[in-house]
Motif scaffolding. Structure first.
Motif, PDB file in Angstrom:
ATOM      1  N   GLU A 171      36.460  45.777  34.716  1.00 26.38           N
ATOM      2  CA  GLU A 171      35.860  45.512  36.020  1.00 26.38           C
ATOM      3  C   GLU A 171      36.848  45.804  37.145  1.00 26.38           C
ATOM      4  O   GLU A 171      36.472  46.351  38.188  1.00 26.38           O
ATOM      5  N   ALA A 172      38.111  45.428  36.934  1.00 27.07           N
ATOM      6  CA  ALA A 172      39.130  45.692  37.952  1.00 27.07           C
ATOM      7  C   ALA A 172      39.308  47.193  38.167  1.00 27.07           C
ATOM      8  O   ALA A 172      39.380  47.675  39.306  1.00 27.07           O
ATOM      9  N   GLU A 173      39.366  47.946  37.073  1.00 33.59           N
ATOM     10  CA  GLU A 173      39.545  49.394  37.187  1.00 33.59           C
ATOM     11  C   GLU A 173      38.349  50.047  37.868  1.00 33.59           C
ATOM     12  O   GLU A 173      38.501  50.943  38.704  1.00 33.59           O
ATOM     13  N   GLU A 174      37.165  49.598  37.552  1.00 29.06           N
ATOM     14  CA  GLU A 174      35.960  50.148  38.172  1.00 29.06           C
ATOM     15  C   GLU A 174      35.927  49.880  39.670  1.00 29.06           C
ATOM     16  O   GLU A 174      35.551  50.763  40.461  1.00 29.06           O
ATOM     17  N   LEU A 175      36.341  48.687  40.075  1.00 31.18           N
ATOM     18  CA  LEU A 175      36.350  48.357  41.502  1.00 31.18           C
ATOM     19  C   LEU A 175      37.379  49.188  42.259  1.00 31.18           C
ATOM     20  O   LEU A 175      37.100  49.701  43.354  1.00 31.18           O
ATOM     21  N   VAL A 176      38.560  49.346  41.677  1.00 28.19           N
ATOM     22  CA  VAL A 176      39.627  50.085  42.356  1.00 28.19           C
ATOM     23  C   VAL A 176      39.272  51.561  42.488  1.00 28.19           C
ATOM     24  O   VAL A 176      39.476  52.178  43.542  1.00 28.19           O
ATOM     25  N   VAL A 177      38.726  52.149  41.425  1.00 26.23           N
ATOM     26  CA  VAL A 177      38.414  53.574  41.450  1.00 26.23           C
ATOM     27  C   VAL A 177      37.209  53.872  42.340  1.00 26.23           C
ATOM     28  O   VAL A 177      37.166  54.881  43.048  1.00 26.23           O
ATOM     29  N   GLY A 178      36.221  52.980  42.334  1.00 24.63           N
ATOM     30  CA  GLY A 178      34.980  53.263  43.046  1.00 24.63           C
ATOM     31  C   GLY A 178      34.931  52.807  44.481  1.00 24.63           C
ATOM     32  O   GLY A 178      33.961  53.096  45.182  1.00 24.63           O
ATOM     33  N   SER A 179      35.952  52.095  44.963  1.00 25.44           N
ATOM     34  CA  SER A 179      35.920  51.571  46.329  1.00 25.44           C
ATOM     35  C   SER A 179      36.801  52.414  47.242  1.00 25.44           C
ATOM     36  O   SER A 179      37.922  52.796  46.885  1.00 25.44           O
ATOM     37  N   ALA A 180      36.287  52.668  48.439  1.00 28.00           N
ATOM     38  CA  ALA A 180      37.060  53.418  49.436  1.00 28.00           C
ATOM     39  C   ALA A 180      37.974  52.518  50.245  1.00 28.00           C
ATOM     40  O   ALA A 180      38.675  53.000  51.144  1.00 28.00           O
ATOM     41  N   ALA A 181      37.995  51.205  49.935  1.00 28.34           N
ATOM     42  CA  ALA A 181      38.827  50.281  50.705  1.00 28.34           C
ATOM     43  C   ALA A 181      40.304  50.385  50.338  1.00 28.34           C
ATOM     44  O   ALA A 181      41.157  49.887  51.077  1.00 28.34           O
ATOM     45  N   PHE A 182      40.616  51.039  49.210  1.00 24.09           N
ATOM     46  CA  PHE A 182      42.004  51.144  48.766  1.00 24.09           C
ATOM     47  C   PHE A 182      42.574  52.495  49.161  1.00 24.09           C
ATOM     48  O   PHE A 182      41.926  53.534  48.992  1.00 24.09           O
ATOM     49  N   GLY A 183      43.798  52.469  49.695  1.00 28.89           N
ATOM     50  CA  GLY A 183      44.509  53.710  49.949  1.00 28.89           C
ATOM     51  C   GLY A 183      44.992  54.320  48.647  1.00 28.89           C
ATOM     52  O   GLY A 183      44.995  53.677  47.590  1.00 28.89           O
TER      53      GLY A 183
END
Length: 300
Positions: A171-183
């Protein structure tokens, strides 16, 4: 917990504040009861340090909002009053060391996690990861919240402080990869932390599987070691019993025992040497028993 000095009654007085003398009387309008109760709750929290009374006052203010909506106030003012009530109420619960009640207390007024103000959600960070897992996850998945400036900080908090400690690496990996909020740099750092956590999780899993093996080997060795002792005890018991029986009965019993244990075929030629040695053994046992009996008679 010490009171947060940032929560004070001063900034709250701007909500429907007093009328200046230069303004015409016709411009005056009555302040909403919820605003007065909010100021009273803030004074009880910060000035009087009466946390229970501050919490009860916030609850009265929420009840007032339910009965008398701020119809004449701008929409932003109504949202600000609700958010401020949550901030004061959460602080009061924290001062009474009742953090576990924060989420349930807030959600009884907002009903759904997606509608929580970001400021209120940030104050819920102090709870256990399992307690805020569903709430923060639902808030992050709502498209209406993904354009808010606080979204990036809350997403990073959800990954680092909730998903990783709970071992929810996919779930953490999916959120990080799929969100544009992270640089890009931030995304790489978090993905590396996820990979490290996954390796650690695999090592712990393999270690837990290897741990029981010595115990199984030890139990098998113990069984093999105890088997000769058991056979010897049975043999000693059988021999002592044979001495108490007539010779023919002893020979017959021993022969049946050997046939059962060794599984010999008496009709087979290969069994004759064994039977011959067995007969010699019982002749020796008979002579030994006879001499032992003579010695006992002499003593008597």
């Amino acid at each position: 917990m010490k009171s947060d000095s940032s929560i004070s009654a001063g900034p709250l007085r701007g909500l429907g504040g007093p009328l200046r003398s230069s303004e015409p009387v016709r411009a005056a309008r009555a302040r909403a009861p919820a605003v007065d109760l909010l100021e009273e709750a803030a004074d009880l929290l910060v000035v009087h340090l009466d946390f229970r009374a501050a919490l009860e006052t916030c609850e009265r203010a929420w009840q007032s909002l339910a009965n008398h909506a701020l119809a004449e106030e701008p929409a932003g003012t109504s949202l600000e009053v609700k958010c401020s009530l949550c901030v004061v109420g959460i602080q009061a619960l924290a001062e009474m060391d009742r953090w576990q009640e924060v989420l349930s207390w807030v959600l009884q007024y907002y009903q759904v996690p997606e509608k929580l103000p970001p400021k209120v959600l940030e104050l819920c960070k102090m709870q256990e990861p399992g307690a805020v897992l569903d709430v923060v996850g639902a808030w992050l998945q709502d498209p209406a919240n993904q354009d808010l400036p606080e979204y990036g900080a809350l997403a990073e908090f959800h990954v680092q402080r909730v998903l990783l400690p709970l071992g929810r690496l996919s779930e953490a990996e999916e959120l990080v990869v799929g969100s544009a909020a992270f640089g890009e740099a931030q995304r790489l750092d978090i993905l590396q932390a996820i990979d490290t956590a996954r390796q650690r999780q695999g090592q712990e899993h393999s270690g837990s599987e290897e741990a029981p093996k010595p115990n199984r080997e030890g139990s098998v060795s113990h069984k093999f070691l105890s088997l000769p002792m058991l056979v010897r005890q049975l043999w000693d018991s059988a021999v002592s019993h044979f001495f108490s029986l007539p010779f023919k009965k002893s020979l017959l019993a021993a022969l049946i025992l050997c046939l059962l244990v060794v599984r010999l075929d008496p009709a087979s030629p290969s069994s004759l040497p064994f039977l011959y040695k067995l007969a010699q053994l019982f002749r020796w046992i008979r002579k030994a028993a006879s001499s032992r009996l003579c010695q006992l008679r002499i003593r008597d």
